[in-house]
Design an enzyme around this catalytic site. Structure first.
Site, short mmCIF file in Angstrom:
data_model
loop_
_atom_site.label_atom_id
_atom_site.label_comp_id
_atom_site.label_asym_id
_atom_site.label_seq_id
_atom_site.Cartn_x
_atom_site.Cartn_y
_atom_site.Cartn_z
N CYS A 1 5.44 -83.38 -55.56
CA CYS A 1 6.32 -83.07 -56.57
C CYS A 1 7.10 -83.97 -57.22
CB CYS A 1 7.36 -82.24 -55.69
SG CYS A 1 8.78 -81.54 -56.34
N CYS B 1 15.45 -84.18 -55.66
CA CYS B 1 15.77 -82.84 -55.25
C CYS B 1 16.31 -82.73 -53.79
CB CYS B 1 14.59 -81.95 -55.51
SG CYS B 1 14.96 -80.35 -54.76
N CYS C 1 12.99 -80.30 -50.11
CA CYS C 1 11.95 -80.73 -49.19
C CYS C 1 12.16 -82.38 -48.47
CB CYS C 1 10.79 -80.64 -49.71
SG CYS C 1 10.13 -79.08 -50.27
N CYS D 1 8.24 -75.72 -59.03
CA CYS D 1 8.48 -76.15 -57.31
C CYS D 1 7.09 -75.87 -56.45
CB CYS D 1 9.56 -75.28 -56.92
SG CYS D 1 9.98 -75.41 -55.03
N GLN E 1 12.70 -62.57 -44.85
CA GLN E 1 11.92 -63.69 -44.62
C GLN E 1 11.42 -64.27 -45.71
OE1 GLN E 1 12.15 -65.73 -41.93
NE2 GLN E 1 12.65 -64.31 -40.26
N TYR F 1 21.69 -58.93 -35.45
CA TYR F 1 21.51 -59.50 -36.77
C TYR F 1 20.18 -58.80 -37.53
CZ TYR F 1 24.25 -63.39 -34.62
OH TYR F 1 25.02 -64.34 -33.78
N ASP G 1 17.95 -63.31 -34.21
CA ASP G 1 17.37 -64.10 -34.91
C ASP G 1 18.55 -64.43 -35.72
OD1 ASP G 1 16.16 -65.81 -36.86
OD2 ASP G 1 15.19 -64.03 -37.89
N CYS H 1 16.37 -70.85 -35.92
CA CYS H 1 16.02 -71.51 -36.90
C CYS H 1 16.80 -73.06 -36.94
CB CYS H 1 16.45 -70.90 -38.37
SG CYS H 1 18.29 -70.64 -38.47
#
Length: 461
Positions: free
Chosen positions: A77, A83, A86, A166, A290, A319, A388, A415
């Site tokens: 990238c 940025c 990532c 991207c 997702q 959730y 979740d 997460c």
């Protein structure tokens, strides 16, 4: 034991990187001080230059790379370093998967140290192709001179990075965003300025159905009235015939949240259609879905394995969003109930259940703790609870409610390893932690998802 040596900004010293931290930075130790180094990899020996000195830690940059890691690669990238979206593109994918498992282990060591060695943390499930997997982009819009730019803010700054391509986004999302930037310039439509909160257009959101090809465009604006709105809509429609839904969301607040509470349909349908496994879903502009559908199938299969259903169990999907997890489990459940605080998501979940032919589901608006307590008072306690939650982990009231009503099996999808481990510290009082399965949902980043199977103590599994 010797005391810490005080580190000062500007100081340089050799440093061996021991591991990757939760934000993707390299972590080393200099005379008992922890040092975080962006872009450094485990096993590397660097000359570190301190940029931030703190009594508890230091931040440093790589002044020189003395011994590079064999896992270091050139990131593809062009705006990777600026940025910040990532964090691990400079690392081989195989080593990324190892690091993500290690992040889970680190969190367990910190918050449930006495249990950590005995917890079965499995190898991370990775992707066949860890690029161009994100089905939705949410790019902030700003003006730079006479030019309209859109992208993400550089890490820890208010500088917006203009992103024309991207590596982790589906190419159609950035293509459409780039075209809309041109239209905003041509039509001279007012662009939001975060410094004085003036202007109209603040965010361009593009979502594509990876399996259906349908595309949804949402313009987030500070007000409903927008000059040249009809002309702009016609131009957006002409970009791609798969654009079947164009909406406008109003967010006038001085906030980092993308969406406001009100959404208007400008063209086509209010939703797009998407498929996941054998299921079909309709997604409204604000509905959570997702971002990596390919890996979502692996994620939901792992949730299904952990739930260990026999068609006799009642399930609560907290959730619930648009109902994806609950509906994935519904075919092997006696009954599924779900709740969400976003009203549109609840409506979508009901429609999705009907669309897929399920009659053993019900979805309600409100918090999980409220409905779990209400249902318990009516004599209903689920056999299986699946959650979740957002990155902050379980709400304190929900955690108390879970410990109170005691579902036999509890499948926790996380997460954020840190908040997961904190929650496990409380849940371990009544649950056995059977295993943790990390899954890579966001390749090239430091994020890791994990599915945890918990079984109530003194319960036959």
């Amino acid at each position: 034991m010797s005391e810490k040596t005080i580190i000062e900004a500007g100081q340089e010293f050799p440093l061996t990187i021991k591991r990757i931290g939760i934000n993707g930075e390299g972590v080393g130790f200099f005379k008992r001080n922890v040092v975080f180094v962006k872009g450094a990899l485990p096993g590397e020996v660097i000359t570190a230059k301190v940029t931030v000195a703190n009594p508890k830690y230091a931040q440093a940059e790589i002044k020189s790379l003395r011994e590079p890691s064999p896992n270091r690669v050139n990131p593809p990238c062009p705006v990777y370093e600026a940025c910040g979206g990532c964090q691990l593109q400079h690392m081989t994918y195989e080593s990324q998967l190892q690091v993500k498992r290690d992040l889970v282990l680190q969190a367990l060591e910190r918050y449930v140290k006495e249990l950590a060695p005995s917890i079965d943390v499995r190898p991370t499930i990775g992707m066949d192709n860890p690029w161009n997997y994100r089905n939705k982009s949410q790019f902030q819009v700003r003006e730079l001179g006479d030019k309209v730019i859109a992208g993400l803010y550089a890490e820890e700054s208010n500088m917006l990075i203009d992103i024309n391509d991207c590596s982790v986004q589906h190419p159609i999302t950035t293509h459409i965003t780039n075209e809309i930037k041109k239209f905003l310039e041509e039509l001279k439509i007012s662009i939001y300025d975060g410094r004085n909160s003036k202007g109209i257009v603040r965010t361009i959101v593009v979502r594509t159905g990876m399996r259906t090809g349908q595309i949804q465009v949402t313009l987030v604006t500070t007000q409903k009235k927008m000059p040249h709105k009809e002309e702009l809509v016609q131009k957006i429609r002409a970009i791609d015939s798969n654009i079947v839904s164009i909406s406008q969301n109003i967010n006038a607040e001085d906030t980092s949240l993308i969406f406001g509470d009100t959404t208007f349909n400008l063209h086509g349908k209010e939703t797009i259609h998407e498929k996941l496994g054998e299921l079909a879903f309709d997604l409204s502009a604000r509905a959570f879905f997702q971002l990596n559908p390919e890996q979502t199938v692996h994620l939901y299969n792992e949730i299904e394995k952990a739930a260990a259903l026999t068609r006799e169990e009642t399930i609560v999907d907290a959730y619930c969003g648009v109902g994806t997890i609950g509906l994935w489990l519904a075919k092997n459940a006696k009954e599924v109930r779900g709740m969400d605080i976003v009203q549109e998501s609840v409506q979508d979940a009901k429609k999705n259940a009907k669309r897929n032919g399920f009659k053993n589901t019900q979805y309600v608006h409100g918090t999980a703790q409220h409905w779990l307590q209400k249902w318990r008072s009516e004599g209903f306690v689920p056999d299986v609870l699946t959650v979740d939650p957002p990155r902050a982990g379980l709400d304190d009231e929900l955690l108390k409610t879970i410990l109170d009503i005691k579902p036999k099996r509890f499948v926790y999808t996380s997460c954020n390893p840190s908040t997961l481990a904190k929650d496990l510290a409380a849940l371990k009082e009544i649950y056995n932690i059977k295993y943790i399965q990390p899954i890579d949902m966001f390749a090239q980043t430091a994020h890791v998802e994990a599915v945890v199977k918990l079984v109530l103590k003194d319960t036959v599994d």
